[in-house]
Design an enzyme around this catalytic site. Sequence first.
Site: not given
Ligand code: CP
Ligand code: NVA
Length: 310
Positions: A133, A103, A264, A130, A292, A223
């Site tokens: 997701q 990530r 999400c 993502h 997930r 989101d």
């Molecule tokens: N939706 C999602 O990826 O959540 P987190 O940021 O908690 O992993």
């Molecule tokens: N768009 C958001 C998604 C979090 C799961 C971010 O990148 O923070």
Amino acid sequence: MKLKSKDLLGIAQLTKKEVEAIFRVTEDFKKKKRTDKPLSGKTLAMIFEKPSTRTRVSFECAIYQLGGLPVVLNSTEIQLSRGETIPDTARVLSGYVDGITIRTFEHQKVVELAKHASVPVINALSDFEHPCQALADLYTIYEKKGLSGIKVAYVGDGDNNVTNSLIFICALMGIPVSVASPKGYQPKQEVIETAKKLNPKAEVAVTADPKAAVMDADVIYTDVWVSMGAEAEAAKRKKALRLYQLNNALLGACRKKDYIVMHCLPAHRGDEITDDVMESNKSVVFGQAENRMHVQKAVLYFLLGGKDAN
Ligand code: CP
Ligand code: NVA
């Protein structure tokens, strides 16, 4: 047919048949038709350069329940934070583990990690995509509504990782998607072009009118307005996106009786979605979050198990 790619860097790497295969295995794991431990003895390194609740816990539980071991690496605690390069990190970790999730911010880092790792790399969220997701989102839609004859509406920040992956997976699976965002927060042209490459018949509509987007939707998705890394723009974004909130007034414009609401998560209640909507019987957000783990088991099964997707 194996998954055609060694890695899962984005939805655009998958084929429709592969997504269908992932969903079949997801269902087997979720319904406990399979209780074996196909990844016994396998290890998954998980690099985090941003916070996470769902991704971290769902991947940790998924690999453990399949018989393997997660190794969580917060980037501040590994040498990556002191200048060790991505290629060197990729080569070192490939000597220890059977797969790597990452990530991070720039999508290019995920691509570079995958290029230099001999083991599969899974994008656990970059600024561009993502994919885990989106797979869980589509699986949730499949469970709740089926995948034929439905329409998806996305309301809010249309230029982020979650929206990009949602657009790609809807295009791939032949599901019309309508994105409602103000100017400056609409999907990039390259995203629409990639969707069209994935499926020349893809229906991706972009509008500034949220009511028009939700009017005939079966699935209404949002989101956060401020993604991780965009905190400096928080005030500007909240102002620009304030009319793009999922609230009862907007959802009242939907003509379908049995639409579902998705997010999400994490949600910023009172910004992109109201408490009422989060807690309504239309909201499937917690089942979506649970999925997930089930979907990622299937992803790990194919990528780390080297299993045939057919
Ligand atoms: N939706 C999602 O990826 O959540 P987190 O940021 O908690 O992993
Ligand atoms: N768009 C958001 C998604 C979090 C799961 C971010 O990148 O923070």
